[in-house]
Design an enzyme around this catalytic site. Structure first.
Site, short mmCIF file in Angstrom:
data_model
loop_
_atom_site.label_atom_id
_atom_site.label_comp_id
_atom_site.label_asym_id
_atom_site.label_seq_id
_atom_site.Cartn_x
_atom_site.Cartn_y
_atom_site.Cartn_z
N TRP A 118 0.79 -1.23 0.06
CA TRP A 118 0.01 -0.06 0.08
C TRP A 118 0.77 1.05 -0.04
CZ3 TRP A 118 -1.91 2.71 5.19
CH2 TRP A 118 -0.66 2.44 5.91
N ASP A 119 2.12 1.15 0.35
CA ASP A 119 3.10 2.24 0.26
C ASP A 119 2.95 2.96 -1.13
OD1 ASP A 119 3.93 0.24 1.98
OD2 ASP A 119 6.01 0.82 1.78
N LYS B 195 3.13 0.81 16.30
CA LYS B 195 4.12 0.50 15.23
C LYS B 195 4.17 1.90 14.58
CE LYS B 195 6.37 -2.35 11.66
NZ LYS B 195 6.12 -3.27 10.55
N GLN B 196 3.26 2.42 13.89
CA GLN B 196 3.18 3.53 12.93
C GLN B 196 1.95 4.30 13.08
OE1 GLN B 196 3.35 0.10 10.24
NE2 GLN B 196 2.82 1.44 8.92
N GLU C 272 0.60 -2.66 12.70
CA GLU C 272 0.99 -3.91 12.58
C GLU C 272 1.23 -4.78 13.92
OE1 GLU C 272 3.86 -4.08 9.63
OE2 GLU C 272 2.35 -4.31 8.02
#
Ligand code: IFM
Length: 788
Positions: free
Chosen positions: A360-361, A614-615, A502
Site C-alpha cells: 500500500w506504500d 508501530k506506525q 501491525e
C-alpha cells in the site's frame, strides 16, 4: 544549491548502506551503489522491474541479473582494490577507513583516497580511488555510470585509469553471473557467448544468457566495451561469467579510458531466448557505437525534464534542501514512466528485500508526488492494479469472499507473495504466524482510493473506463462480503482486521480501516455511475449474476460504523478496546527487550498487549480525511498517539509531520520531516525484523518527504476543481518554491514569509481557482499573482 551526495574514505561496514544510498536506476533497471570490483558479498545487484522467480518452496523474489559492470584492475600484476589495499595491510576489515592517507611500509598497495558520489541532477554515480603501489606510482581509478533514462535497457560506464608513472595495466572487465541472492539461485542454464570476431572487431559483444527457474523466462546481459587507447585483449569464459582481459601499457599522465555499454534484456512479454539475446546484443552494440558523450547527453536531457517538473527550492535550510531533492531522486529512479505493468516495490529496485513486492506504500505514500508532478506516472501506477485485478480476485476467492482482495505483497500477477509466517522469532528461530496477508484488508480500500485520486485529480475518466471502475467495484464487493452486520447495533462493522499499526493484529473496528472501507464504497458507487455513462455494456456485465448489487453497497456505505472522536477528550479509539491495553511508555517497553531485533508484534510481542503502536494509524486517517475533523480533534489525537508510536515503520514519521503542519505546528512536524527525508542518506532505519533482513531504499518515506514539504508545510491541496494553500513553514525555512501540474496546467508556487506567488505559463489550457488563506483568486494562463 547542492546537487551532489558525497562520501569520502572507505569503510567496509558501510558497503550495504552505500549500496542503497548511491543507487542509480531508470524505472526498468536498478543498480546498487556498489563499486565495480565488488561482487555478491558486497550485495551488488542489478534489478529488473517486474522479473520475479521462485526456487522450490522459498520466498518468491526479484531476479538479480548478472553484473555487467564487473571490473578489476591490476597494476604491474598487483590488484588495485579498496579491499586489497586494506586486507594486505592487516587483514582487518575496518582498517581501510583508518588507513586512508597513511603510509604503511608493509603493504604493497595503499589506498591514498577514496570518494563515492552521486550527481542528482544528471543521475550519475561517480567513484574515485587513488592507490599508491609498491613501485611508488599513484594510480587513480575514476568511474562514472548511469542507468540510461533514454534507453531503459542500458547501463553505461566510463572507467578511467591514470598513473603518475609508466607501467603495465591490466583491466579485466565483463559480466559476472555469480550474484547475490536471498532465496536463489534464480538463474540456471547460464551460457556465455561472443558476438563478432573474438579479439578482433571493435564492437565485439560478450553476453551471458540464462533462464529463471520457475517460469523459464530468458534473460541476457550483453556488454560492448572499448578502450580508446587500444591494446590487446582476450576473452575469458568461465561457468558463470564472461570477461575480457585488456593488456595495456600505461604512460604517466595519459589516462586509459574504458567505456562499457551494458544491455539487460528479459523475456517479460513472452519473447524467446533467441529474441532476448539478439535484442541485448544489438542494444549494447548500438550504444557502444554512439559513444559515452552522446549517451550521457540524451540521458541528461530526460533528467532535465524530470527536474523541471518536480524540483523544489527550500530557502534557509540547506540540509532540508538536499534531503528533499535526494528523496525525489530516489522516486525518479524507480518510477515506471513507460510501463503500466509494474508498480513501485516497497524497497524500490534496491534488491530482493520484501520480495520486491508492491505494498500500500505506493498508493498512500508515493502516488501524491507523481500526481502533482507527473500525472501520467500516477496513472501507470494505478493501471498496474487494473492489470493485477485477477490475482486480487483469486485471493478473495481463496478466503471465501467476493470481489477483489488485493495482495498485501504484490508481484507481477497480483497473487500474494506474503507468507503466513512472515517473521522468524529471534529466540527460537521458529517462523511466527503473522496476519499481514490475511487481515490487512485495508489494502483493497487503499487501491480504490488511489484510483479515485488519479481520476479526481486529472478529471480524466479514462482510468475508470479502462478498468479502474471495475477494480473499485470488486473491492467494494469484497468489503460487503467481509463486513459484518451487527443486528443489535443496526450497523455494519469490520471485524478481525489488522490496521496500519501491525503490532495489533486481528482487532475489531480499526478506525482507519473502517473509514477507508467507507471511502471505498463511496468510490465504487460513483465509479460505477461513470462506467454506466461511459460503457453501459461493461457496467451491465459487472452486475449480471452478481449477488451484490449497488443497493447493497449503498446500504453498507450508509450504515458502516466509523469510530468518532469522544465528545470530551476528542480522542478516536484506534480499535475496539484499545484503551484497555496496558499504557506503558516507549522507553519502558524497550527496556524489556532481550534482543535488539525481536519483533514487537505477533502473538507474543512486547507491544501486543500495550498501547504502543508501530506506525501512524488514527493520525493517518486524520491526514487523509482532514475535512472531516477539526483542528482540536487533530491536535488531541496527535498529542495522544505521538508518544505511543514507535515509528518502527518508515511510513510513520511523515504522517506526524503532515498533521503537525495541518494543525499549525510545523515546528513539531519538522523533526519528523527530516527523519523521513534523510532516511536513505543516513541509513538510520531498521535493518532487521526478527532475523529477516529488511534493508534497502525507502520509497514510501521518500514520497512522504515530498508530501510533508508540499502538502504539509506549503499546505497545498487540489481537489480537481480548485487548489487550496494553507502554508505553515517551519521556523528554519524562509521560503519554499516548487512546480506542480494541476488540472492539465503547470504552475510554479512560491510560499515565503512575505506571501504566496503563483505563476502560470502562457500555454496553460485554462485559468484555475486558488484559495490562499481566506482569499480566493483565479490564476489565468500567462499570469503571476502575488498574495501578501
Ligand atoms: O507497508 C509497510 C507496512 O505498513 C509496514 N511494514 C513494512 C511495509 C512495507 O514498507
Amino acid at each position: 544549491m547542492s546537487w551532489i551526495i558525497r562520501e569520502s574514505g572507505f569503510d567496509p561496514e558501510r558497503i550495504a548502506h552505500h549500496g542503497n544510498k548511491f543507487m542509480i536506476g531508470n524505472g526498468v533497471l536498478g543498480y546498487r551503489g556498489t563499486l565495480e570490483e565488488f561482487g555478491k558479498k558486497e550485495l551488488t545487484a542489478t534489478i529488473v522491474a517486474g522479473l520475479y522467480d521462485q526456487v522450490g518452496g522459498k520466498w518468491r523474489e526479484p531476479v538479480n541479473a548478472p553484473n555487467g559492470l564487473d571490473t578489476k584492475v591490476y597494476w604491474n600484476g598487483t590488484r588495485l582494490s579498496v579491499f586489497e589495499a586494506g586486507n594486505v595491510a592487516a587483514g582487518d576489515k575496518a582498517v581501510n577507513s583508518v588507513n586512508v592517507g597513511r603510509e604503511l611500509d608493509h603493504i604493497r598497495v595503499e589506498l591514498v583516497s577514496h570518494e563515492q558520489s552521486l550527481d542528482l541532477r544528471q543521475a550519475v554515480h561517480r567513484r574515485r580511488s587513488v592507490f599508491r603501489t609498491a613501485d611508488g606510482a599513484e594510480v587513480a581509478i575514476t568511474a562514472e555510470r548511469f542507468c540510461s533514462a533514454a534507453r531503459t535497457e542500458l547501463i553505461v560506464c566510463r572507467f578511467t585509469v591514470e598513473s603518475s608513472r609508466d607501467g603495465e595495466l591490466t583491466i579485466v572487465t565483463g559480466i559476472n553471473g555469480d550474484v547475490w541472492d536471498i532465496n536463489g539461485p534464480h538463474l540456471v542454464r547460464m551460457e556465455s557467448d561472443v558476438d563478432g570476431a573474438e579479439g578482433g572487431a571493435a564492437w565485439e559483444v560478450v553476453s551471458l544468457s540464462a533462464s529463471t527457474q520457475e517460469l523459464g523466462l530468458p534473460i541476457t546481459v550483453s556488454e560492448a566495451a572499448e578502450v580508446a587507447s587500444g591494446g590487446e585483449h582476450e576473452v575469458l569464459r568461465e561457468e558463470l561469467s564472461v570477461r575480457r582481459r585488456f593488456h595495456l601499457y600505461c604512460r604517466a599522465g595519459e589516462p586509459v579510458v574504458l567505456v562499457k555499454t551494458v544491455a539487460v534484456a528479459a523475456g517479460l512479454e513472452g519473447e524467446t531466448a533467441d529474441e532476448v539475446r539478439a535484442a541485448a546484443i544489438q542494444w549494447a552494440r548500438e550504444a557502444g557505437q554512439l559513444g559515452y558523450d552522446q549517451l550521457l547527453s540524451e540521458h541528461a536531457e530526460y533528467w532535465e525534464r524530470k527536474w523541471s517538473a518536480s524540483d523544489i527550492l527550500v530557502e534557509g535550510d540547506e540540509e532540508a534542501q538536499l534531503a528533499l531533492r535526494y528523496s525525489m531522486y530516489q522516486l525518479h529512479i524507480i518510477a515506471p514512466d513507460r510501463s503500466e505493468k509494474v508498480s513501485i516495490p516497497a524497497r524500490g529496485l534496491s534488491g530482493q528485500v520484501y520480495k520486491g513486492a508492491v505494498f500500500w506504500d505506493t498508493e498512500m505514500f508515493m502516488l501524491p508526488f507523481f500526481l502533482y508532478t507527473q500525472p501520467e506516472v500516477a496513472r501507470n501506477l494505478m493501471m498496474y492494479r487494473v492489470h493485477t485485478l485477477a490475482g486480487a480476485k483469486r485471493k478473495a476467492a481463496e478466503y471465501g469472499y467476493e470481489g477483489a482482495f488485493y495482495a498485501w505483497e504484490s508481484q507481477e500477477t497480483g497473487d500474494d507473495a506474503c507468507t503466513l509466517f512472515n517473521v522468524n522469532d529471534v529466540f527460537t528461530g521458529r517462523p511466527m504466524r503473522t496476519y499481514f496477508r490475511d487481515k490487512q484488508v485495508h489494502i483493497s480500500a487503499d487501491v480504490a482510493y488511489g484510483i479515485w485520486q488519479v481520476y479526481a485529480f486529472t478529471g480524466d475518466d479514462r482510468l475508470l473506463l479502462d478498468g479502474g471502475a471495475e477494480v473499485a467495484w470488486e473491492c467494494a464487493k469484497f468489503f460487503y462480503s467481509y463486513g459484518y452486520f451487527n443486528p443489535r447495533k443496526q450497523r455494519y462493522e469490520i471485524l478481525d482486521v489488522t490496521g496500519p499499526d501491525e503490532y495489533h493484529e486481528r482487532v475489531n473496528n480499526n478506525a482507519f480501516t473502517n473509514r477507508m472501507v467507507k471511502e471505498c464504497l463511496r468510490i465504487a458507487l460513483d465509479a460505477m455511475e461513470i462506467l454506466k455513462r461511459g460503457n453501459v455494456e461493461r457496467y451491465e456485465q459487472l452486475l449480471a449474476d452478481s449477488p451484490i448489487q449497488p443497493e447493497h453497497i449503498r446500504d453498507m456505505y450508509e450504515r458502516l460504523y466509523v469510530p468518532e472522536p469522544d465528545a470530551q477528550s476528542r480522542l478516536i479509539e484506534q480499535f475496539d478496546r484499545y484503551y484497555t491495553l496496558e499504557d506503558v511508555t516507549l522507553p519502558q517497553l524497550k527496556s524489556l527487550m532481550l534482543h535488539p531485533h525481536e519483533y514487537l508484534g505477533g502473538g507474543n510481542g512486547l507491544a501486543t498487549t500495550t498501547q504502543i503502536l508501530k506506525q501512524a494509524d488514527v493520525v493517518l486517517m486524520l491526514h487523509l480525511f482532514k475535512d472531516d475533523y477539526n483542528s482540536a480533534v487533530k491536535q488531541a489525537n496527535w498529542a495522544y498517539y505521538e508518544p505511543r508510536t514507535e515509528h518502527g515503520s518508515s511510513l510513520s514519521a511523515c504522517i506526524y509531520a503532515l498533521v503537525a503542519a495541518d494543525t499549525g505546528s510545523p515546528d513539531w512536524g519538522y523533526p519528523y520531516f527530516m527523519r523521513t527525508a534523510t532516511i536513505d542518506l543516513t541509513g538510520d532505519s531498521k535493518q532487521y525484523v526478527g532475523d529477516l533482513y529488511i534493508g534497502g531504499t525507502h520509497p514510501a518515506a521518500n514520497g512522504g518527504a515530498w508530501m510533508a514539504a508540499v502538502l504539509g508545510f506549503a499546505g497545498l491541496r487540489y481537489d480537481g476543481d480548485k487548489a487550496v494553500l494553507r502554508p505553515a513553514l517551519p521556523s528554519a525555512w524562509q521560503a519554499i518554491e516548487f512546480p506542480v501540474r494541476l488540472g492539465g496546467g503547470s504552475y510554479r508556487i512560491r510560499v515565503s514569509r512575505e506571501g504566496v506567488t503563483i505563476t502560470a505559463p502562457r500555454d496553460n489550457p485554462a485559468a484555475l481557482r486558488f484559495i490562499v488563506g481566506d482569499r480566493e483568486l483565479t490564476v489565468a494562463p500567462g499570469h503571476e499573482v502575488h498574495i501578501a
